[in-house]
Scaffold this motif. Structure first.
Motif, PDB file in Angstrom:
ATOM      1  N   ASN A 151     -26.156  24.217  -3.622  1.00 30.41           N
ATOM      2  CA  ASN A 151     -25.521  25.359  -4.253  1.00 30.41           C
ATOM      3  C   ASN A 151     -24.213  25.657  -3.519  1.00 30.41           C
ATOM      4  O   ASN A 151     -24.138  26.575  -2.708  1.00 30.41           O
ATOM      5  CB  ASN A 151     -26.458  26.567  -4.235  1.00 30.41           C
ATOM      6  CG  ASN A 151     -25.891  27.727  -5.014  1.00 30.41           C
ATOM      7  OD1 ASN A 151     -25.042  27.554  -5.881  1.00 30.41           O
ATOM      8  ND2 ASN A 151     -26.353  28.926  -4.696  1.00 30.41           N
ATOM      9  N   LYS A 184     -18.251  23.540  -6.795  1.00 29.21           N
ATOM     10  CA  LYS A 184     -18.023  22.161  -7.225  1.00 29.21           C
ATOM     11  C   LYS A 184     -16.612  21.666  -6.922  1.00 29.21           C
ATOM     12  O   LYS A 184     -16.360  20.471  -6.963  1.00 29.21           O
ATOM     13  CB  LYS A 184     -18.349  22.005  -8.698  1.00 29.21           C
ATOM     14  CG  LYS A 184     -19.845  22.103  -8.957  1.00 29.21           C
ATOM     15  CD  LYS A 184     -20.220  21.625 -10.312  1.00 29.21           C
ATOM     16  CE  LYS A 184     -21.744  21.598 -10.419  1.00 29.21           C
ATOM     17  NZ  LYS A 184     -22.183  21.026 -11.673  1.00 29.21           N
ATOM     18  N   ASP A 185     -15.700  22.581  -6.587  1.00 29.49           N
ATOM     19  CA  ASP A 185     -14.343  22.157  -6.254  1.00 29.49           C
ATOM     20  C   ASP A 185     -14.089  22.145  -4.742  1.00 29.49           C
ATOM     21  O   ASP A 185     -12.977  21.859  -4.301  1.00 29.49           O
ATOM     22  CB  ASP A 185     -13.310  23.029  -6.961  1.00 29.49           C
ATOM     23  CG  ASP A 185     -13.391  24.502  -6.559  1.00 29.49           C
ATOM     24  OD1 ASP A 185     -14.398  24.915  -5.934  1.00 29.49           O
ATOM     25  OD2 ASP A 185     -12.443  25.235  -6.876  1.00 29.49           O
ATOM     26  N   LEU A 231     -22.683  13.082  -6.940  1.00 28.61           N
ATOM     27  CA  LEU A 231     -21.942  14.347  -6.883  1.00 28.61           C
ATOM     28  C   LEU A 231     -20.809  14.346  -7.908  1.00 28.61           C
ATOM     29  O   LEU A 231     -20.614  15.320  -8.628  1.00 28.61           O
ATOM     30  CB  LEU A 231     -21.397  14.591  -5.473  1.00 28.61           C
ATOM     31  CG  LEU A 231     -22.428  14.998  -4.424  1.00 28.61           C
ATOM     32  CD1 LEU A 231     -21.868  14.816  -3.025  1.00 28.61           C
ATOM     33  CD2 LEU A 231     -22.881  16.438  -4.646  1.00 28.61           C
ATOM     34  N   GLY A 247     -20.113  16.781 -11.465  1.00 30.57           N
ATOM     35  CA  GLY A 247     -18.962  17.673 -11.585  1.00 30.57           C
ATOM     36  C   GLY A 247     -18.312  18.093 -10.283  1.00 30.57           C
ATOM     37  O   GLY A 247     -17.371  18.891 -10.292  1.00 30.57           O
ATOM     38  N   PHE A 248     -18.778  17.569  -9.152  1.00 27.83           N
ATOM     39  CA  PHE A 248     -18.123  17.869  -7.878  1.00 27.83           C
ATOM     40  C   PHE A 248     -16.831  17.057  -7.835  1.00 27.83           C
ATOM     41  O   PHE A 248     -16.851  15.830  -7.972  1.00 27.83           O
ATOM     42  CB  PHE A 248     -19.040  17.524  -6.701  1.00 27.83           C
ATOM     43  CG  PHE A 248     -20.194  18.472  -6.555  1.00 27.83           C
ATOM     44  CD1 PHE A 248     -20.124  19.551  -5.684  1.00 27.83           C
ATOM     45  CD2 PHE A 248     -21.352  18.300  -7.304  1.00 27.83           C
ATOM     46  CE1 PHE A 248     -21.188  20.437  -5.557  1.00 27.83           C
ATOM     47  CE2 PHE A 248     -22.420  19.178  -7.181  1.00 27.83           C
ATOM     48  CZ  PHE A 248     -22.334  20.251  -6.309  1.00 27.83           C
ATOM     49  N   THR A 249     -15.710  17.736  -7.670  1.00 29.20           N
ATOM     50  CA  THR A 249     -14.407  17.092  -7.846  1.00 29.20           C
ATOM     51  C   THR A 249     -13.761  16.591  -6.561  1.00 29.20           C
ATOM     52  O   THR A 249     -12.739  15.910  -6.615  1.00 29.20           O
ATOM     53  CB  THR A 249     -13.428  18.070  -8.526  1.00 29.20           C
ATOM     54  OG1 THR A 249     -13.302  19.251  -7.715  1.00 29.20           O
ATOM     55  CG2 THR A 249     -13.916  18.443  -9.921  1.00 29.20           C
TER      56      THR A 249
END
Length: 98
Positions: free
Chosen positions: A52, A55-56, A76, A80-82
């Motif tokens: 948690n 994601k950016d 990841l 959506g983890f950029t």
């Protein structure tokens, strides 16, 4: 491609502006714990469960030898983890983070 941490990234991890994630098993973490790292077993990610965290945010993952960290980076990114980076094995971590 393995990521080598910059001085600024190390400071961001130490100041909790970036996340260092240990994707090894519970047993491995019990043997050698990295105090600056969050533990999140890669098996949780394969089940669709992710930490948690934003994601950016910059995320740096490591394991024992580099195989699971590569998988974790891929998972990841797919979730959506950029800004996820593969650090490889635990022995590649800078001594400041150990």
């Amino acid at each position: 491609m393995l990521h080598e941490l910059t001085r600024a990234e190390i400071e961001n991890i130490k100041n909790q502006r970036a996340y260092l994630i240990d994707v090894r098993s519970d047993e491995e973490v019990a043997e050698q714990n990295i105090s600056s790292a969050m533990h999140w077993d890669v098996r949780q990610m394969t089940e669709g469960r992710f930490p948690n965290i934003p994601k950016d945010a910059p995320v740096f993952v490591f394991c024992r030898s580099g195989n699971r960290s590569s998988e974790a980076q891929r998972l990841l990114g797919g979730a959506g983890f950029t800004d996820a980076h593969d650090m490889g094995g635990i022995d590649s971590l800078p001594s400041e983070l150990a």
